[in-house]
Design a protein around this motif. Structure first.
Motif, PDB file in Angstrom:
ATOM      1  N   GLN A  97     -34.744 -18.619  -1.702  1.00  0.00           N
ATOM      2  CA  GLN A  97     -35.825 -18.623  -2.688  1.00  0.00           C
ATOM      3  C   GLN A  97     -35.948 -17.251  -3.351  1.00  0.00           C
ATOM      4  O   GLN A  97     -36.129 -17.158  -4.573  1.00  0.00           O
ATOM      5  CB  GLN A  97     -37.146 -18.999  -2.017  1.00  0.00           C
ATOM      6  N   GLY A 100     -33.415 -16.666  -6.008  1.00  0.00           N
ATOM      7  CA  GLY A 100     -33.433 -17.646  -7.089  1.00  0.00           C
ATOM      8  C   GLY A 100     -32.464 -18.794  -6.967  1.00  0.00           C
ATOM      9  O   GLY A 100     -32.350 -19.610  -7.895  1.00  0.00           O
ATOM     10  N   SER A 103     -35.290 -23.310  -5.748  1.00  0.00           N
ATOM     11  CA  SER A 103     -36.563 -23.320  -6.476  1.00  0.00           C
ATOM     12  C   SER A 103     -37.152 -24.724  -6.436  1.00  0.00           C
ATOM     13  O   SER A 103     -36.563 -25.667  -6.977  1.00  0.00           O
ATOM     14  CB  SER A 103     -36.356 -22.891  -7.936  1.00  0.00           C
TER      15      SER A 103
END
Length: 212
Positions: A97, A100, A103
Protein backbone atom coordinates in the motif's frame (compact mmCIF):
# COMPACT_ATOMS: atom_id res chain seq x y z
CA UNK A 1 25.95 -21.91 14.15
CA UNK A 2 27.10 -21.38 10.58
CA UNK A 3 24.92 -19.83 7.91
CA UNK A 4 25.59 -20.80 4.30
CA UNK A 5 23.94 -19.81 1.03
CA UNK A 6 23.46 -21.94 -2.05
CA UNK A 7 22.48 -20.39 -5.38
CA UNK A 8 19.20 -21.75 -6.72
CA UNK A 9 17.33 -21.28 -9.97
CA UNK A 10 16.67 -17.79 -11.26
CA UNK A 11 17.07 -15.35 -8.34
CA UNK A 12 16.61 -17.89 -5.54
CA UNK A 13 19.11 -18.43 -2.74
CA UNK A 14 18.73 -21.43 -0.43
CA UNK A 15 19.82 -20.77 3.15
CA UNK A 16 21.27 -23.54 5.36
CA UNK A 17 22.18 -23.54 9.04
CA UNK A 18 24.96 -25.98 9.96
CA UNK A 19 24.32 -27.78 6.68
CA UNK A 20 20.53 -28.15 7.14
CA UNK A 21 18.12 -26.33 4.86
CA UNK A 22 16.32 -23.41 6.56
CA UNK A 23 14.49 -21.37 3.93
CA UNK A 24 14.77 -19.73 0.51
CA UNK A 25 15.15 -16.00 -0.13
CA UNK A 26 15.75 -13.89 -3.22
CA UNK A 27 19.29 -12.88 -4.10
CA UNK A 28 18.61 -9.16 -3.52
CA UNK A 29 17.64 -9.88 0.06
CA UNK A 30 20.63 -12.13 0.66
CA UNK A 31 23.06 -9.54 -0.72
CA UNK A 32 21.54 -6.83 1.50
CA UNK A 33 21.17 -8.81 4.75
CA UNK A 34 24.77 -8.29 5.93
CA UNK A 35 25.83 -11.95 6.01
CA UNK A 36 28.11 -13.88 3.72
CA UNK A 37 28.13 -17.64 3.31
CA UNK A 38 30.10 -19.21 6.13
CA UNK A 39 29.42 -16.54 8.76
CA UNK A 40 28.66 -17.53 12.33
CA UNK A 41 25.19 -16.59 13.60
CA UNK A 42 23.67 -16.90 17.07
CA UNK A 43 20.07 -17.67 18.08
CA UNK A 44 19.02 -14.05 18.42
CA UNK A 45 20.51 -13.09 15.06
CA UNK A 46 18.96 -16.14 13.42
CA UNK A 47 15.51 -15.25 14.77
CA UNK A 48 15.85 -11.70 13.40
CA UNK A 49 17.07 -13.07 10.06
CA UNK A 50 14.10 -15.44 9.79
CA UNK A 51 11.61 -12.67 10.66
CA UNK A 52 13.08 -10.31 8.08
CA UNK A 53 13.20 -13.08 5.48
CA UNK A 54 9.59 -14.03 6.20
CA UNK A 55 8.45 -10.45 5.74
CA UNK A 56 10.45 -10.17 2.52
CA UNK A 57 9.09 -13.42 1.13
CA UNK A 58 5.53 -12.39 1.95
CA UNK A 59 6.10 -9.06 0.21
CA UNK A 60 7.44 -10.78 -2.90
CA UNK A 61 4.50 -13.17 -2.93
CA UNK A 62 2.07 -10.27 -2.58
CA UNK A 63 3.74 -8.36 -5.41
CA UNK A 64 3.49 -11.46 -7.58
CA UNK A 65 -0.22 -11.79 -6.78
CA UNK A 66 -1.09 -8.28 -7.88
CA UNK A 67 1.10 -8.42 -10.97
CA UNK A 68 -1.61 -10.46 -12.72
CA UNK A 69 -4.66 -8.42 -11.67
CA UNK A 70 -5.82 -5.86 -9.13
CA UNK A 71 -6.63 -7.23 -5.67
CA UNK A 72 -8.14 -5.71 -2.56
CA UNK A 73 -6.01 -5.53 0.56
CA UNK A 74 -8.17 -8.19 2.21
CA UNK A 75 -7.72 -10.56 -0.74
CA UNK A 76 -3.94 -10.20 -0.62
CA UNK A 77 -3.82 -10.58 3.16
CA UNK A 78 -6.04 -13.67 3.14
CA UNK A 79 -4.04 -15.35 0.38
CA UNK A 80 -0.69 -14.57 2.02
CA UNK A 81 -1.92 -16.00 5.33
CA UNK A 82 -2.18 -19.40 3.63
CA UNK A 83 1.61 -19.51 3.36
CA UNK A 84 2.96 -16.97 5.85
CA UNK A 85 2.46 -15.86 9.43
CA UNK A 86 -0.30 -13.22 9.77
CA UNK A 87 2.21 -10.62 10.93
CA UNK A 88 4.27 -11.11 7.76
CA UNK A 89 1.14 -10.91 5.62
CA UNK A 90 0.09 -7.67 7.33
CA UNK A 91 3.56 -6.15 6.89
CA UNK A 92 3.55 -7.08 3.22
CA UNK A 93 0.12 -5.53 2.66
CA UNK A 94 1.18 -2.32 4.43
CA UNK A 95 4.35 -2.06 2.33
CA UNK A 96 2.49 -2.72 -0.93
CA UNK A 97 0.00 0.00 0.00
CA UNK A 98 2.80 2.40 0.94
CA UNK A 99 4.50 2.13 -2.46
CA UNK A 100 1.23 2.31 -4.39
CA UNK A 101 1.15 -1.23 -5.72
CA UNK A 102 -1.96 -2.02 -3.69
CA UNK A 103 -4.93 0.36 -3.54
CA UNK A 104 -8.43 -0.46 -2.32
CA UNK A 105 -9.76 2.67 -4.00
CA UNK A 106 -8.30 1.66 -7.36
CA UNK A 107 -9.51 -1.92 -6.93
CA UNK A 108 -13.03 -0.75 -6.02
CA UNK A 109 -13.27 1.39 -9.15
CA UNK A 110 -11.98 -1.32 -11.49
CA UNK A 111 -13.95 -4.19 -9.94
CA UNK A 112 -17.17 -2.18 -9.82
CA UNK A 113 -16.79 -1.35 -13.51
CA UNK A 114 -16.19 -5.01 -14.35
CA UNK A 115 -19.29 -6.15 -12.46
CA UNK A 116 -21.39 -3.41 -14.03
CA UNK A 117 -20.21 -3.75 -17.64
CA UNK A 118 -19.48 -7.47 -17.96
CA UNK A 119 -21.81 -9.06 -15.39
CA UNK A 120 -24.69 -6.62 -15.72
CA UNK A 121 -24.97 -6.22 -11.95
CA UNK A 122 -26.89 -3.44 -10.28
CA UNK A 123 -25.86 -1.15 -7.45
CA UNK A 124 -26.83 -3.41 -4.55
CA UNK A 125 -25.01 -6.47 -5.89
CA UNK A 126 -21.89 -4.45 -6.70
CA UNK A 127 -21.81 -3.01 -3.18
CA UNK A 128 -22.24 -6.51 -1.76
CA UNK A 129 -19.40 -7.95 -3.85
CA UNK A 130 -17.09 -5.09 -2.88
CA UNK A 131 -17.94 -5.60 0.79
CA UNK A 132 -17.12 -9.32 0.49
CA UNK A 133 -13.65 -8.33 -0.65
CA UNK A 134 -13.08 -6.09 2.34
CA UNK A 135 -13.68 -2.73 0.68
CA UNK A 136 -14.69 0.03 3.08
CA UNK A 137 -18.33 1.09 2.71
CA UNK A 138 -17.51 4.67 1.78
CA UNK A 139 -14.97 3.59 -0.86
CA UNK A 140 -17.47 1.15 -2.32
CA UNK A 141 -20.27 3.71 -2.45
CA UNK A 142 -17.98 6.31 -4.04
CA UNK A 143 -16.88 3.81 -6.71
CA UNK A 144 -20.48 2.91 -7.57
CA UNK A 145 -21.64 6.53 -7.54
CA UNK A 146 -18.82 7.55 -9.88
CA UNK A 147 -19.57 4.62 -12.17
CA UNK A 148 -23.27 5.45 -12.46
CA UNK A 149 -23.06 9.25 -12.22
CA UNK A 150 -24.06 9.84 -15.84
CA UNK A 151 -26.85 7.25 -15.89
CA UNK A 152 -30.31 8.78 -15.51
CA UNK A 153 -33.41 6.93 -14.38
CA UNK A 154 -34.58 6.10 -17.90
CA UNK A 155 -31.14 4.80 -18.85
CA UNK A 156 -31.15 2.50 -15.83
CA UNK A 157 -34.53 0.99 -16.71
CA UNK A 158 -33.55 0.55 -20.34
CA UNK A 159 -30.37 -1.20 -19.25
CA UNK A 160 -32.44 -3.70 -17.23
CA UNK A 161 -34.79 -4.19 -20.18
CA UNK A 162 -31.84 -4.97 -22.45
CA UNK A 163 -30.43 -7.47 -19.95
CA UNK A 164 -33.76 -9.27 -19.68
CA UNK A 165 -34.33 -9.44 -23.42
CA UNK A 166 -30.90 -10.93 -24.03
CA UNK A 167 -31.34 -13.58 -21.36
CA UNK A 168 -35.02 -14.52 -21.56
CA UNK A 169 -36.72 -15.40 -24.84
CA UNK A 170 -40.43 -14.70 -25.36
CA UNK A 171 -40.74 -13.15 -21.91
CA UNK A 172 -43.69 -11.03 -23.02
CA UNK A 173 -45.95 -14.11 -23.29
CA UNK A 174 -44.50 -16.40 -20.63
CA UNK A 175 -45.29 -15.80 -16.96
CA UNK A 176 -42.72 -18.38 -15.84
CA UNK A 177 -40.03 -16.50 -17.74
CA UNK A 178 -41.10 -13.26 -16.07
CA UNK A 179 -40.78 -14.85 -12.63
CA UNK A 180 -37.36 -16.21 -13.51
CA UNK A 181 -36.29 -12.83 -14.82
CA UNK A 182 -37.50 -11.10 -11.64
CA UNK A 183 -35.58 -13.54 -9.44
CA UNK A 184 -32.43 -13.15 -11.52
CA UNK A 185 -32.61 -9.36 -11.45
CA UNK A 186 -33.10 -9.38 -7.69
CA UNK A 187 -29.95 -11.50 -7.30
CA UNK A 188 -28.15 -9.17 -9.68
CA UNK A 189 -28.75 -6.28 -7.30
CA UNK A 190 -31.70 -4.39 -8.75
CA UNK A 191 -34.50 -3.08 -6.56
CA UNK A 192 -38.07 -4.32 -6.68
CA UNK A 193 -39.32 -1.04 -8.12
CA UNK A 194 -36.66 -1.07 -10.85
CA UNK A 195 -37.57 -4.64 -11.80
CA UNK A 196 -41.30 -3.86 -11.95
CA UNK A 197 -40.71 -0.81 -14.12
CA UNK A 198 -38.46 -2.75 -16.49
CA UNK A 199 -40.98 -5.57 -16.89
CA UNK A 200 -43.76 -3.02 -17.41
CA UNK A 201 -41.63 -1.36 -20.08
CA UNK A 202 -41.17 -4.69 -21.83
CA UNK A 203 -44.92 -5.28 -21.80
CA UNK A 204 -45.62 -1.77 -23.04
CA UNK A 205 -43.10 -2.10 -25.87
CA UNK A 206 -44.64 -5.42 -26.87
CA UNK A 207 -48.14 -3.90 -26.86
CA UNK A 208 -47.04 -0.91 -28.94
CA UNK A 209 -45.17 -3.09 -31.42
CA UNK A 210 -48.32 -5.17 -31.85
CA UNK A 211 -50.12 -2.07 -33.14
CA UNK A 212 -47.46 -1.16 -35.67
Amino acid sequence: MKITAEKGRYNKVHIHIDGEYLLTVDDAYWLSCGYVSGDEIDERELAAFKDAAGSRRAFNAGAQLISSREHSSKEVYDKLCRSFEPEFAAEAVAKLQEIGMLSDERFAQMFAAELYEKKGFGKNRILYELSRRGIDKSLAENAVQELMSEENDEDKIQRIVDIVRKKYYNIENDEKQRRRASAYLMRAGYSGSEIRRALEQISQDFYEEGWD
